[in-house]
Design a protein around this motif. Structure first.
Motif, mmCIF file in Angstrom:
data_model
loop_
_atom_site.group_PDB
_atom_site.id
_atom_site.type_symbol
_atom_site.label_atom_id
_atom_site.label_comp_id
_atom_site.label_asym_id
_atom_site.label_seq_id
_atom_site.Cartn_x
_atom_site.Cartn_y
_atom_site.Cartn_z
ATOM 1 N N ALA A 113 19.812 50.895 11.626
ATOM 2 C CA ALA A 113 19.221 50.948 12.958
ATOM 3 C C ALA A 113 17.776 50.474 12.931
ATOM 4 O O ALA A 113 17.322 49.764 13.845
ATOM 5 C CB ALA A 113 19.300 52.376 13.499
ATOM 6 N N ARG A 114 17.036 50.813 11.865
ATOM 7 C CA ARG A 114 15.646 50.391 11.762
ATOM 8 C C ARG A 114 15.557 48.870 11.590
ATOM 9 O O ARG A 114 14.713 48.209 12.225
ATOM 10 C CB ARG A 114 14.987 51.110 10.598
ATOM 11 C CG ARG A 114 13.492 50.845 10.492
ATOM 12 C CD ARG A 114 12.824 51.824 9.548
ATOM 13 N NE ARG A 114 13.414 51.811 8.214
ATOM 14 C CZ ARG A 114 14.160 52.792 7.703
ATOM 15 N NH1 ARG A 114 14.427 53.867 8.428
ATOM 16 N NH2 ARG A 114 14.651 52.701 6.484
ATOM 17 N N ALA A 140 20.954 39.533 18.751
ATOM 18 C CA ALA A 140 20.114 40.531 18.076
ATOM 19 C C ALA A 140 20.054 41.821 18.872
ATOM 20 O O ALA A 140 20.075 42.921 18.304
ATOM 21 C CB ALA A 140 18.711 39.950 17.863
ATOM 22 N N ARG A 141 19.982 41.703 20.198
ATOM 23 C CA ARG A 141 19.976 42.898 21.043
ATOM 24 C C ARG A 141 21.291 43.664 20.927
ATOM 25 O O ARG A 141 21.305 44.893 20.864
ATOM 26 C CB ARG A 141 19.738 42.501 22.498
ATOM 27 C CG ARG A 141 18.325 41.986 22.772
ATOM 28 C CD ARG A 141 18.175 41.521 24.205
ATOM 29 N NE ARG A 141 18.440 42.616 25.152
ATOM 30 C CZ ARG A 141 18.526 42.443 26.469
ATOM 31 N NH1 ARG A 141 18.397 41.222 26.995
ATOM 32 N NH2 ARG A 141 18.739 43.473 27.263
ATOM 33 N N ALA A 142 22.415 42.926 20.876
ATOM 34 C CA ALA A 142 23.721 43.578 20.744
ATOM 35 C C ALA A 142 23.829 44.300 19.406
ATOM 36 O O ALA A 142 24.339 45.436 19.330
ATOM 37 C CB ALA A 142 24.837 42.548 20.892
ATOM 38 N N ALA A 143 23.323 43.666 18.356
ATOM 39 C CA ALA A 143 23.357 44.300 17.034
ATOM 40 C C ALA A 143 22.490 45.557 17.020
ATOM 41 O O ALA A 143 22.845 46.574 16.392
ATOM 42 C CB ALA A 143 22.878 43.303 15.973
ATOM 43 N N ARG A 144 21.369 45.530 17.730
ATOM 44 C CA ARG A 144 20.504 46.709 17.796
ATOM 45 C C ARG A 144 21.207 47.867 18.515
ATOM 46 O O ARG A 144 21.149 49.019 18.068
ATOM 47 C CB ARG A 144 19.217 46.348 18.528
ATOM 48 C CG ARG A 144 18.247 47.519 18.678
ATOM 49 C CD ARG A 144 17.038 47.120 19.493
ATOM 50 N NE ARG A 144 17.440 46.762 20.872
ATOM 51 C CZ ARG A 144 16.582 46.239 21.766
ATOM 52 N NH1 ARG A 144 15.315 46.009 21.436
ATOM 53 N NH2 ARG A 144 17.003 45.934 22.980
ATOM 54 N N GLU A 145 21.890 47.577 19.629
ATOM 55 C CA GLU A 145 22.581 48.627 20.364
ATOM 56 C C GLU A 145 23.721 49.232 19.541
ATOM 57 O O GLU A 145 23.954 50.449 19.582
ATOM 58 C CB GLU A 145 23.115 48.071 21.694
ATOM 59 C CG GLU A 145 22.031 47.612 22.660
ATOM 60 C CD GLU A 145 21.012 48.714 22.936
ATOM 61 O OE1 GLU A 145 21.422 49.880 23.140
ATOM 62 O OE2 GLU A 145 19.796 48.408 22.929
ATOM 63 N N GLN A 146 24.429 48.384 18.793
ATOM 64 C CA GLN A 146 25.498 48.894 17.943
ATOM 65 C C GLN A 146 24.949 49.809 16.852
ATOM 66 O O GLN A 146 25.524 50.863 16.552
ATOM 67 C CB GLN A 146 26.259 47.722 17.306
ATOM 68 C CG GLN A 146 27.101 46.940 18.304
ATOM 69 C CD GLN A 146 27.783 45.743 17.673
ATOM 70 O OE1 GLN A 146 27.527 45.393 16.521
ATOM 71 N NE2 GLN A 146 28.646 45.083 18.440
ATOM 72 N N ALA A 147 23.818 49.425 16.279
ATOM 73 C CA ALA A 147 23.207 50.247 15.232
ATOM 74 C C ALA A 147 22.711 51.569 15.800
ATOM 75 O O ALA A 147 22.835 52.627 15.168
ATOM 76 C CB ALA A 147 22.063 49.471 14.572
ATOM 77 N N ARG A 148 22.141 51.536 17.016
ATOM 78 C CA ARG A 148 21.693 52.765 17.648
ATOM 79 C C ARG A 148 22.865 53.709 17.903
ATOM 80 O O ARG A 148 22.768 54.925 17.684
ATOM 81 C CB ARG A 148 21.002 52.443 18.968
ATOM 82 C CG ARG A 148 19.594 51.856 18.843
ATOM 83 C CD ARG A 148 19.054 51.518 20.209
ATOM 84 N NE ARG A 148 17.659 51.054 20.162
ATOM 85 C CZ ARG A 148 16.974 50.633 21.231
ATOM 86 N NH1 ARG A 148 17.586 50.610 22.431
ATOM 87 N NH2 ARG A 148 15.722 50.238 21.113
ATOM 88 N N ALA A 149 23.981 53.156 18.381
ATOM 89 C CA ALA A 149 25.156 53.975 18.663
ATOM 90 C C ALA A 149 25.708 54.605 17.392
ATOM 91 O O ALA A 149 26.094 55.787 17.380
ATOM 92 C CB ALA A 149 26.224 53.131 19.348
ATOM 93 N N ALA A 150 25.744 53.826 16.312
ATOM 94 C CA ALA A 150 26.249 54.355 15.055
ATOM 95 C C ALA A 150 25.361 55.488 14.542
ATOM 96 O O ALA A 150 25.860 56.515 14.044
ATOM 97 C CB ALA A 150 26.347 53.233 14.010
ATOM 98 N N LEU A 151 24.040 55.330 14.671
ATOM 99 C CA LEU A 151 23.116 56.370 14.228
ATOM 100 C C LEU A 151 23.264 57.628 15.092
ATOM 101 O O LEU A 151 23.272 58.752 14.564
ATOM 102 C CB LEU A 151 21.681 55.846 14.296
ATOM 103 C CG LEU A 151 20.581 56.847 13.905
ATOM 104 C CD1 LEU A 151 20.785 57.343 12.484
ATOM 105 C CD2 LEU A 151 19.199 56.195 14.066
#
Length: 362
Positions: A113-114, A140-151
């Motif tokens: 996520a970081r 890049a924005r989509a990848a950030r949202e996916q990482a936030r959701a996983a965290l």
């Protein structure tokens, strides 16, 4: 005595039997001979019924089950059945390999996520300068949202385990690893059942303890259908011999095979005198302003499954059907079509019943 009996026989033979005519003609001489006496009907402001069988239960909303959030080994059970607990009190400790693996996943999710956050900020700047196309910034924005959701998912999982926010943040930074989770009491109450022992291996979602708040409690009352018909939500209820009191919260809409109706009441339990599953007797108070009546028990006669009293009318007595709400050896509380002040027969009732039967009474 023989003279009174002769008068009764003569009365029975002489009575009219017109359709719908229930008046039992009684003259002054007959009344004296049969020793008929009357008393005025009096209002009864007490209980609708006393001595109704009831069972003490607990509301489903006051009951909780403590279950294992992960599979593992139970290394400690800190309470026994019957113990009182406060909200948040430590109850059971479980050591779990699954917990260790979950911490690794949480640390990895925090790192991803970081990195995704940094990549999205960098690509946003490059896009604003016209160096990269919009599609790359959107990716890049989509990848950030996916990482936030996983965290967020991993954090929620650890909150279910009972870890504090400080512990979760320490795991994210890789500063702390724990191999055990301690489960706390979700509510203040009493341990009703202990379903696990120290040293047992449990699977995820296996029930460990059952807790409940025991004040207020529920009373599950079984009342005769004719009594239940007079009960409404909000009526006061008590348990004789205790300080427990409360109100009716529900009246069943069906009748059981035993011809009783289920009535539920919420009742305060000061001092914890009532116990779960205890069989008690309940007293349901009449509604304020309700018109119920008190009569001597000897004034009531029973004919073909129905109770009656004999009400004095001009020229004689008329049997009126009543519902017996509660009864002792001396008196009874009844519900019937009265306005108050009527005179009812309290002596010579057997003679009136015999005369009524002689008329072909119901």
């Amino acid at each position: 005595m023989l003279r009174a009996f002769a008068l009764l026989i003569g009365l029975s033979l002489a009575l009219p039997v017109g359709a719908g005519d229930k008046l039992i003609p009684i003259g002054p001489a007959q009344r004296t001979a049969l020793r008929i006496a009357t008393a005025p009907l009096t209002a009864h402001a007490g209980a609708i019924s006393v001595g109704l069988p009831a069972t003490v239960t607990v509301s489903p909303g006051q009951e909780r089950v403590v279950a294992a959030p992960v599979a593992g080994l139970v290394t400690g059970v800190r309470v026994a059945a019957g113990a009182s607990v406060r909200a948040g009190q430590a109850l059971v400790t479980i050591r779990s390999e699954q917990l260790m693996a979950g911490q690794r996943d949480l640390t990895l999710a925090a790192v991803q996520a970081r990195l995704a956050e940094e990549a999205a900020k960098r690509d946003e700047g490059l896009f604003q300068e016209g160096i990269i196309p919009e599609a790359r910034w959107q990716a890049a924005r989509a990848a950030r949202e996916q990482a936030r959701a996983a965290l967020a998912e991993r954090r929620a999982w650890f909150r279910l385990m009972g870890l504090s926010q400080a512990d979760i943040q320490a795991v994210e930074r890789g500063e702390r690893l724990v191999d055990s989770v301690t489960l706390g009491a979700p509510i203040a109450g009493e341990v009703l059942e202990r379903m696990v022992m120290t040293g047992a291996r449990v699977e995820a979602a296996a029930p460990l303890l059952r807790l409940a708040q025991l004040d207020p409690l529920w009373l599950e009352i079984q009342a005769p259908a004719e009594v239940a018909a007079l009960v409404r939500k909000g009526q006061a209820i008590s348990v004789p011999g205790t300080q427990a009191s409360g109100k009716v919260v529900a009246v069943g809409g069906s009748v059981s095979a035993a011809q009783t109706v289920a009535i539920r009441a919420s009742i305060a339990n000061p001092g914890g005198l009532l116990r779960l599953n205890q069989n008690v007797e309940a007293r349901i108070e009449a509604l304020s302003g309700a018109r119920h009546w008190r009569v001597p028990a000897r004034a009531i006669v029973r004919m073909q499954g129905q109770n009656y009293v004999f009400v004095e009318r001009p020229g004689g007595f008329e049997p009126e059907p009543v519902k017996v709400l509660s009864q002792s050896a001396q008196s009874a509380a009844v519900d019937g079509p009265f306005v108050g002040g009527e005179a009812i027969a309290v002596e010579g009732v057997a003679a009136l019943k015999a005369a009524w039967q002689g008329m072909g009474g119901e």
